[in-house]
Design an enzyme around this catalytic site. Structure first.
Site, PDB file in Angstrom:
ATOM      1  CG  ASP A 106      70.933  68.263  44.360  1.00  0.00           C
ATOM      2  OD1 ASP A 106      71.834  68.669  45.348  1.00  0.00           O
ATOM      3  OD2 ASP A 106      70.890  67.150  43.987  1.00  0.00           O
ATOM      4  CD  GLU A 108      69.083  66.861  50.598  1.00  0.00           C
ATOM      5  OE1 GLU A 108      69.838  66.730  51.515  1.00  0.00           O
ATOM      6  OE2 GLU A 108      67.776  67.154  50.844  1.00  0.00           O
ATOM      7  NE  ARG A 335      69.721  61.767  44.160  1.00  0.00           N
ATOM      8  CZ  ARG A 335      70.922  60.915  44.327  1.00  0.00           C
ATOM      9  NH1 ARG A 335      71.947  61.628  43.937  1.00  0.00           N
ATOM     10  NH2 ARG A 335      71.115  59.991  44.886  1.00  0.00           N
ATOM     11  CG  HIS A 380      70.691  69.627  37.384  1.00  0.00           C
ATOM     12  ND1 HIS A 380      71.848  70.106  37.739  1.00  0.00           N
ATOM     13  CD2 HIS A 380      69.780  69.464  38.644  1.00  0.00           C
ATOM     14  CE1 HIS A 380      71.845  70.132  38.872  1.00  0.00           C
ATOM     15  NE2 HIS A 380      70.857  69.650  39.629  1.00  0.00           N
TER      16      HIS A 380
END
Length: 957
Positions: A106, A108, A335, A380
């Site tokens: 992702d 981050e 997430r 995802h």
């Protein structure tokens, strides 16, 4: 060809992930030849303060950590607590032939991988290794199929980080100056706080309306059974064809907003009396097919909502437990904004449907859930059990919170591949004519499920505790139009409309997502932030805004309106996503947001440029807004009218109410309890607070000293003290401290006398001496009255004993063996029921530091917004879940770090130490032994610190 084929024989490969737990799991799948190490989250970031900024940077760059004058270049520094880890990674890389960056897939994670490249500067082949689940097959496939670093994702994360830094570092100081020190503002946290405040405003403005209706129990005259009940309950629907008003027909001011019949108590009772001997019959039976499709698999926000409803977990606790499940290979990445399942997952779910429920529950074709929320971060899968065969909860060996959350995810995933639930919904209309001629019609609705389908596996919870769940059946008698019914009972029911419910963590997450504000992956940290900052506190599961948050939101709305505007914040998300997709450039966008340049040109549609409040005063960028603060009246933004000339003010030391001008004779002032919900501050309660005694109560003069004795209400409760003459030194070696003593629990400010005060200030009292001449004193301490003899203390039964206990009684107490360990357990203050995680009874107890909840294994202290009287079972379970979710490693690490503190002190005093060298020579041997002990402690501390759990990779908005 595998990227490792050239080094397969004896090659050394370094794999870097974020967390030590993940590193341990992956190492087990990769085996020899691979070194797996954690970065422990971000290894570098924007500086936390000016002290961390390199000396070459000055001025605004040093303050912000961003060079706004040169294309918003960020100043990155290696975090102080990560320097040792960076050195370790460099040493490992020096001995490696390949580097695999295996951080999360992702924004981050991509940013962490980029920062690792920038800091480590590898000279060996580098591969970006990505996976969405930690299983043997997934890890090996990721090694075989690496990709390049996605710089667009890195740019998107960096833009967000800079934007949030500018917002927080520019707006927060305004709050410090105009409201209270040490406050914070944030792009999403301020908007989330505003939502909670606006809901409370609605509750304050709300006016309840009273309405009445009738409920009848109607019998068929047949003996009933489970499939054909003998009676049904119906509610009055119409009178003479006009619908009877219900709660939904009134507005927030208690006024009827639709053309309906509003029954008051008198009319309702008169109608009930007129219907006593009425003959009723079935006027209509309407039957419709009922069908309910499965819920989509979990994404981040729906998991948080459902874990809150069913398990009592807060959003933060849910994510902490999910992180552990992911790192240990039980679920896919947690997430995610997607509800899509891979072909592998669909096959695994369908196989378990057949195995556990039978082929009748399996649809002919796999179900697909392709819908994704707007502003979805990356592609995802949905959150599901990992692997190509799902482990049942019993097969995992998990316990406690992890078992509960895994079971929730497993059930939801399997149910998503099951058939629809089908049945029938029925509405029966019952009519009769009253003795006064009015035509009354009652209705009853029912639902029967003929095939439960997915409901056999999973039923979604509801935010409203009174809401009926999907699997609930309501069976009605089998009646036909024209059938006669007899009224067994007709009751008159009074109701009152209720104010809108406060947000819970689950419903606030839902609201933020529906408004497309922020990123779903950060909602848990956002809610945690507004709770930690004191903007919001909890009563049960409800989020209650503090008076402080009212002042903060008031200022932001009046002077930074665009920054807390819901649509504006959502449009900023769109802009940031366009940057992530490469459809917009970061630097021009940041310039418009910060400086207000290029308004109305090209992309952005003027959104970021209009960062003011839209009233014509502030149409420039953020910088102009925070520079021109002359129009902000600090007293005005923190003042709120209550009524009867009473106002509430938010001061630097908390909220208070007052009436009249300061220093005026009629001026009144009173503090407001910290845990008071704003909608509970009525005029009546405010008058009650003002009527309470406050200020100093002059009790008289001490006949021995002549000093005035006063009683006061202090921060830690009521107390008495003496007023020393003017000129008495208050500092220095000749300083004189006034005698002070707390009031006993049996005393109050308005009844305490001068005699009481002098007795209190005479403490501690010397009771006498023992046979060896050691003095025994009676003292009043933090935990109650006690005796003290040297270092030996013994508790007294009550405060009055401080003045009455004799030497013989004291010696008798000391003659008894001292009680060791804890005193006998106190009886519980409240019972909350069985904990859904441990299965043990949960009670509220009174502890040394206040009330707490416990299931016998885990203890959790009640927060400031909780009370023994109002705490609900769900809130108790949530507190225990949060306590369990806290990683004990962090606690140990803090202790290890704390041990290093004295070293700084010693270093600072080298000069003094040098002067005393001669005196210290005699203790060299002792110091050598101590040094060895210290070295051993430091080694242990380092090991402990190295075990710290990784922080969440989602940045706070």
């Amino acid at each position: 060809m595998s990227p490792t084929s050239e080094t397969a024989q004896g090659g050394r490969r370094l794999v870097i992930v974020e967390s030590p737990a993940k590193a341990k799991t992956i190492k087990g799948y990769l085996g020899p030849g691979y070194t797996v190490e954690a970065s422990v989250g971000h290894i570098r970031d924007l500086p936390n303060g000016a002290a961390e900024v390199p000396e070459k940077y000055t001025g605004e760059v040093r303050r912000l950590g961003v060079d706004v004058e040169h294309d918003f270049q960020p100043i990155y520094v290696v975090n102080a607590d990560k320097k040792a880890q960076v050195k370790k990674l460099k040493d490992l890389l020096r001995d490696s032939d390949e580097l695999f960056l295996a951080t999360d897939e992702d924004r981050e994670g991509e940013a962490i991988a980029w920062h690792l490249l920038e800091v480590l500067k590898p000279k060996v082949p580098v591969h970006r290794m990505v996976f969405h689940e930690i299983t043997k097959d997934a890890i090996r496939e990721a090694v075989e199929n690496p990709r390049d670093l996605n710089k667009r994702m890195v740019d998107a994360q960096e833009t967000r980080r800079i934007l949030d830094r500018l917002y927080g570092y520019e707006v927060s100081p305004v709050l410090w100056k105009k409201v209270m020190p040490r406050l914070s503002a944030g792009r999403v946290q301020s908007v989330a706080t505003r939502l909670v405040v606006e809901r409370e405003r609605e509750r304050i403005a709300f006016r309840s309306a009273e309405y009445w209706d009738l409920t009848g129990i109607f019998a068929t005259g047949r003996p009933g059974d489970s499939s054909d009940p003998s009676s049904l309950v119906a509610r009055l629907n119409t009178v003479d064809g006009k619908r009877v008003a219900q709660g939904r027909d009134f507005d927030s001011l208690g006024q009827l907003k639709s053309d309906t019949l509003h029954l008051d108590e008198a009319n309702a009772r008169a109608l009930a009396a007129a219907l006593e001997n009425t003959q009723f019959s079935v006027r209509a039976v309407e039957s419709k097919p009922y069908r309910r499709s499965p819920y989509a698999p979990f994404r981040t926000t729906t998991l948080q909502q459902e874990a809150s409803r069913k398990l009592g977990f807060g959003a933060k606790a849910t994510m902490q437990v999910a992180q552990k499940l992911y790192e240990n290979g039980y679920i896919t990445y947690m997430r995610t904004d997607s509800t899509t399942l891979s072909d592998t997952a669909v096959a695994a779910a369908r196989a378990q449907v057949t195995q556990l429920y039978g082929a009748d529950y399996l649809p002919a074709q796999p179900r697909t859930y392709a819908g994704k929320v707007k502003n979805a971060q990356e592609a995802h899968e949905a959150i599901r059990p990992s692997g190509d065969r799902f482990r049942t909860p019993a097969e995992t060996g998990l316990t406690g919170d992890q078992f509960k959350l895994y079971e929730l995810i497993w059930k939801r995933t399997v149910a998503s591949q099951m058939k629809d639930a089908v049945g029938n919904s029925v509405t029966v209309k019952i009519g009769g004519r009253a003795s006064d001629g009015r035509n009354a019609e009652f209705t009853a609705s029912g639902k029967t499920i003929t095939f439960h389908g997915f409901l056999k596996a999973y039923v979604e919870g509801a935010d409203d505790p009174n809401a009926e769940l999907d699997d609930r059946e309501r069976r009605l008698p089998q009646v036909s139009e024209g059938d006669a019914l007899s009224a067994e009972e007709i009751t008159v029911d009074g109701h009152a409309t209720k104010p809108p419910a406060r947000y819970t963590e689950a419903s606030l997450v839902k609201e933020l997502e529906e408004r497309e504000i922020g990123r779903p992956s950060t909602y848990a940290s956002i809610i945690g932030t507004i709770l930690d900052r004191g903007y919001v506190f909890k009563k049960g599961t409800a989020l209650v805004p503090s008076f402080l948050s009212f002042a903060v939101v008031n200022l932001l709305e009046k002077h930074f309106g665009r920054l807390v505007d819901y649509d504006f914040t959502a449009r900023m998300e769109d802009d940031l996503d366009r940057i992530a997709r490469g459809e917009a450039q970061a630097v021009p966008w940041l310039k418009r947001f910060y400086f207000g340049e290029g308004e109305g040109e090209g992309e952005g549609h003027g959104g970021a440029a209009d960062a003011g409040n839209g009233d014509g005063d502030h149409l420039g960028g953020l910088k102009e807004l925070v520079t021109d603060l002359g129009a902000i009246d600090a007293r005005e933004v923190s003042t709120f009218p209550v009524g009867n000339d009473i106002v509430l003010r938010v001061g630097r030391y908390g909220p208070y109410i007052e009436r009249g001008e300061r220093d005026a004779e009629e001026h009144q002032r009173a503090d407001v309890p910290d845990d008071l919900a704003p909608d509970e501050l009525s005029v009546e309660y405010a008058e009650e607070l003002l009527a309470k005694p406050s200020g100093d109560f002059e009790l008289g003069k001490d006949p021995e000293t002549g000093h005035q004795i006063v009683a006061k209400d202090g921060r830690y409760g009521p107390y008495v003290t003496e007023v020393l003459p003017e000129g008495t030194p208050k500092t220095g070696k000749n300083a004189v401290k006034p005698r002070t003593a707390s009031l006993f629990k049996s005393m109050s400010l308005d009844t305490v006398t001068l005699e009481d005060a002098l007795r209190l200030m005479s403490l501690p009292r010397v009771v006498g001496t023992d046979a060896e001449g050691v003095e025994i004193t009676a003292q009043n301490g933090r935990y109650g009255p006690y005796l003290k003899k040297g270092t030996d203390s013994r508790s007294l039964e009550n405060e009055e004993q401080l003045f009455t206990i004799t030497l013989d009684e004291a010696l008798a107490i000391y003659a008894q063996p001292k009680q060791r360990g804890r005193a006998a357990a106190k009886p519980p203050l409240k019972e909350l029921g069985e904990d859904p995680v441990s299965g043990k009874p949960v009670v509220v107890k009174d502890g040394r530091f206040g009330p707490y909840v416990t299931d016998g294994e885990t203890n959790a202290t009640l927060r400031s917004g909780d009370s023994v009287e109002t705490i609900t079972p769900e809130r108790g379970f949530e507190l225990l879940a949060e306590k369990r979710a806290k990683a004990p490693a962090k606690k140990t690490a803090r202790k290890a770090v704390a041990k290093k503190a004295p070293a700084k002190k010693t270093a600072a005093k080298k000069t003094t130490a040098a002067k005393k060298t001669a005196a210290k020579k005699t203790t060299t041997a002792a110091k050598t032994t101590a040094a060895k002990t210290t070295a051993a402690k430091k080694t242990t501390a380092k090991k402990t610190t190295a075990k710290k759990a990784t922080a969440s990779s989602a940045a706070d908005d």
